[in-house]
Write an enzyme that holds these catalytic residues in place. Sequence first.
Site, PDB file in Angstrom:
ATOM      1  N   ASN A  38     -12.318  -3.326   1.158  1.00  0.00           N
ATOM      2  CA  ASN A  38     -11.237  -3.348   2.145  1.00  0.00           C
ATOM      3  C   ASN A  38     -11.706  -2.735   3.452  1.00  0.00           C
ATOM      4  O   ASN A  38     -11.917  -1.523   3.524  1.00  0.00           O
ATOM      5  CB  ASN A  38     -10.031  -2.560   1.634  1.00  0.00           C
ATOM      6  CG  ASN A  38      -8.998  -2.344   2.744  1.00  0.00           C
ATOM      7  OD1 ASN A  38      -8.251  -3.242   3.080  1.00  0.00           O
ATOM      8  ND2 ASN A  38      -8.979  -1.150   3.334  1.00  0.00           N
ATOM      9  N   GLU A  39     -11.926  -3.559   4.444  1.00  0.00           N
ATOM     10  CA  GLU A  39     -12.213  -3.093   5.806  1.00  0.00           C
ATOM     11  C   GLU A  39     -13.439  -2.197   5.917  1.00  0.00           C
ATOM     12  O   GLU A  39     -13.549  -1.418   6.864  1.00  0.00           O
ATOM     13  CB  GLU A  39     -10.996  -2.362   6.397  1.00  0.00           C
ATOM     14  CG  GLU A  39      -9.882  -3.266   6.834  1.00  0.00           C
ATOM     15  CD  GLU A  39      -8.840  -2.527   7.671  1.00  0.00           C
ATOM     16  OE1 GLU A  39      -9.078  -1.372   8.068  1.00  0.00           O
ATOM     17  OE2 GLU A  39      -7.772  -3.104   7.922  1.00  0.00           O
ATOM     18  N   GLU A  80       0.862  -1.178   0.000  1.00  0.00           N
ATOM     19  CA  GLU A  80       0.000   0.000   0.000  1.00  0.00           C
ATOM     20  C   GLU A  80       0.895   1.223   0.000  1.00  0.00           C
ATOM     21  O   GLU A  80       1.942   1.241   0.648  1.00  0.00           O
ATOM     22  CB  GLU A  80      -0.910   0.022   1.221  1.00  0.00           C
ATOM     23  CG  GLU A  80      -1.801   1.262   1.261  1.00  0.00           C
ATOM     24  CD  GLU A  80      -2.821   1.243   2.386  1.00  0.00           C
ATOM     25  OE1 GLU A  80      -3.756   2.062   2.345  1.00  0.00           O
ATOM     26  OE2 GLU A  80      -2.686   0.421   3.306  1.00  0.00           O
ATOM     27  N   CYS A  88      -6.620   1.217   2.795  1.00  0.00           N
ATOM     28  CA  CYS A  88      -7.531   2.358   2.763  1.00  0.00           C
ATOM     29  C   CYS A  88      -7.349   3.215   1.520  1.00  0.00           C
ATOM     30  O   CYS A  88      -8.243   3.989   1.177  1.00  0.00           O
ATOM     31  CB  CYS A  88      -7.335   3.196   4.024  1.00  0.00           C
ATOM     32  SG  CYS A  88      -7.886   2.365   5.537  1.00  0.00           S
TER      33      CYS A  88
END
Length: 661
Positions: free
Chosen positions: A389-390, A43, A256
């Site tokens: 994602n999350e 990331e 994120c």
Amino acid sequence: MKRLSMLCAVLAGSLMAASGQKPMTPPKGGKLISDELIGIFFEDISSSADGGLYAELIQNGSFEFSPAERDGWGAGTAWRQIRPGHSLGTMEVRKTEGIHPNNPTYMRLYTERVKEYYDYDGWKGYGLENDGFKGISVKTGQHYEFSVFLRNAGAAKQVRIVLGVPQGWGKNPKILAEATLDVSSAQWQQYKAVLTPTDDCTNAVLQLLVLNTGVLDVDMVSLMPQDTYKGHGLRKDLAQALADLHPKFMRFPGGCVVHGGGDGFWNTYRWKTTIGPKEQRRQLKNTWGYHQSMGLGYYEYFQFCEDLGMQPLPILPCGVSCQGTNGGWGMKDQAQDVVPMSEMDEWVQDALDLIEWANGDPATSRWAKMRADAGHPKPFGLKYLGIGNEERISPEFCERFKYMYERIMKAYPEIIIIGTAGPGSHPGNPDLENGWRLAEELGMPIIDEHYYEPRDYFLTSRQYDQYPRNRKTKVYLGEYAAKDKKLIDALAEGLYLLHVERNADIVCMTSYAPLFAKKDATNWNPDLIYFDNERPYLTCSYYIQQMFGQSSGQYHYGDCVTFGEQETSNLQGQSVILNVKTRQLFVKLCNASSESKTAHIDLSRFKLKKTCTKTTLTGAADAENNYEAQPISPQQQTMKAAKKMTLQLAPYSFTMLQFSL
């Protein structure tokens, strides 16, 4: 059935020998496990891409930095004028008639008072200077490719390019290398030169100087070392550090970053604007508070996966923003933005087009043709695709995820979709429970769990021993780490991975996170690899990951090692892994206690060759590798192999034995 057979391949591997030798038949007593257990997660956090893995040495070479990204930023960030006090010229930020709509901003230089070859104090020209990412690091005799897009609004221009060592305020730099460009085109055109420094320098600057009067437009200034990893534009030492982990897959681009973090949808990562020529890519605010040039985009990610023999695992947004949007962190009252269902077809199409771009035939697919035109006619062989994602696993998320999942599966049933269980690992976590409920409803092949915990969690938790063995859905542990970077934390992670390896019929993939962090630009701690402009700094956790990456296999044997009577169960662990493709056997032993321990090893069922390699990582419990020193690294020795062995395990140690069969 086709998708089920592909998932079986995840757990068993192809069983084709990579070296050409025939795979061996495993002795009885082994449990079939995943041989893709260890991967990496990249990331762009803590300046991991620009100024990091991406080898570009110029910061803001496209003049696209914006005040919307950070207060005080703008097109001139990282640049300064050369000779402004002598009224030789002026500069103006412009956004009309740029190179491409995705890259509208450029710099216009007016040089009305510059005479041809104007010489002041031994220095010629008016223009701009860039010092890269807190200094440009160059080596003697190495070649660096300079390029720039220029447009001449008048008579022909000469542009002087200087790579130099700064000598202090108001002084001319010491020249390391220079070149002169003849610019005549009234249209945007790329110009190139090769600069070869005459000396090493860690804080060089690059100057672009106009030598004639008139108007010149400047954009996409670049300085790239010729010597990059396999010639594909990535910094060699950082890429090699990843190669040395022996990862089986790479998850990217986040994290994120995927859904724009707390900023809503306006800076959501959309893969289509990160491919194609660099000057046509759309740059973006990074979730972590800085700028993404997208020089490291989807094409480069896929190419890097191919270079390292990794499976690509791209993660796409699914129409639901990060649960941190508008300040809504936490498990209750999370504030998420959602795309109206009437607009979800666009997000579905992004996923379908990505699969076609990666795997399609250039003769029949326009997306595949774009891949071929970029230099890769052969398909990338995409097998995995992550969705989300999350995110908070809310009813809105479930509706949008199912909408995407069902349409992707209908169009491409061979693709293995990986879902998300949100952040957190503890029972009662609503995202974890709702994520698993959705996975079981859909028969999802793999679900992505994330958790960062204190070392005691990894020392004591053995949660996957308790997971139901009859679930169709496998686990990808996509983000995890102990919350410190001492040796004892790395050993705790090692003990936990031994537990995961024992359960690798359930947990088919793992990746430590975050992967990279740049010195003085760190958004998150701990990280696996720290770095500066000169070198990487490998942590104790890195070496644990490396040993697990080196020792992948298809069968786990749980009854070959016992410990002495003084064993403390939470602080010792073991795993025996057989790789039938490479005909190698690995014995991994961890002692996270303050006392020496005895391990009794019985490998009577295996036909061992005469010697083995012993690798040991050990030191003080609170020792850590840092920027000043790296006192801890694995030590290797060759030993005589025996079917029955007794080993003394040093306090705070991780040991791996590698046998050939």
